[in-house]
Design a protein around this motif. Sequence first.
Motif, short mmCIF file in Angstrom:
data_model
loop_
_atom_site.label_atom_id
_atom_site.label_comp_id
_atom_site.label_asym_id
_atom_site.label_seq_id
_atom_site.Cartn_x
_atom_site.Cartn_y
_atom_site.Cartn_z
N PRO A 18 0.81 -1.14 0.02
CA PRO A 18 0.04 -0.04 -0.05
C PRO A 18 0.78 1.08 -0.01
O PRO A 18 2.12 1.13 0.48
CB PRO A 18 -0.83 -0.17 1.13
N PRO A 19 0.19 2.39 -0.41
CA PRO A 19 1.22 3.35 -0.68
C PRO A 19 1.53 4.02 0.75
O PRO A 19 0.79 3.83 1.64
CB PRO A 19 0.42 4.51 -1.34
N ASP A 20 2.48 4.58 1.11
CA ASP A 20 2.84 5.36 2.23
C ASP A 20 2.03 6.48 2.53
O ASP A 20 1.93 7.46 2.10
CB ASP A 20 4.41 5.68 2.08
N PRO A 21 1.39 6.45 3.63
CA PRO A 21 0.34 7.68 4.06
C PRO A 21 1.11 8.72 4.71
O PRO A 21 0.69 9.89 4.68
CB PRO A 21 -0.66 7.11 5.17
N ARG A 22 2.55 8.56 4.92
CA ARG A 22 3.23 9.63 5.47
C ARG A 22 3.57 10.81 4.41
O ARG A 22 3.95 10.21 3.42
CB ARG A 22 4.42 9.47 6.23
#
Length: 83
Positions: A18-22
């Motif tokens: 999943p893409p990094d939410p930061r």
Amino acid sequence: MSLSGLFSFGWRSLPVEPPDPREHLVVQRPLRRVLAFTGRSIDDVVNDPVVKREVLGYYKLHKQIQRAGEVGDLERQWNTIRR
């Protein structure tokens, strides 16, 4: 036996990360940079009109240089040289 097993030819799909939410934020404080460059404090700017004009001139110069860099980046992005 499933259909995906028949047509996979021994290849396995890799798990999708999943893409990094930061997000990384770079805080820019151009007035502090200008004050550090001129060696003045905010008190000098408030109390002396000559210093206020000097810092204002450097601040405007900083903004012009920053905008010119952004324009150059956008022009390179949109007008790529194709070989």
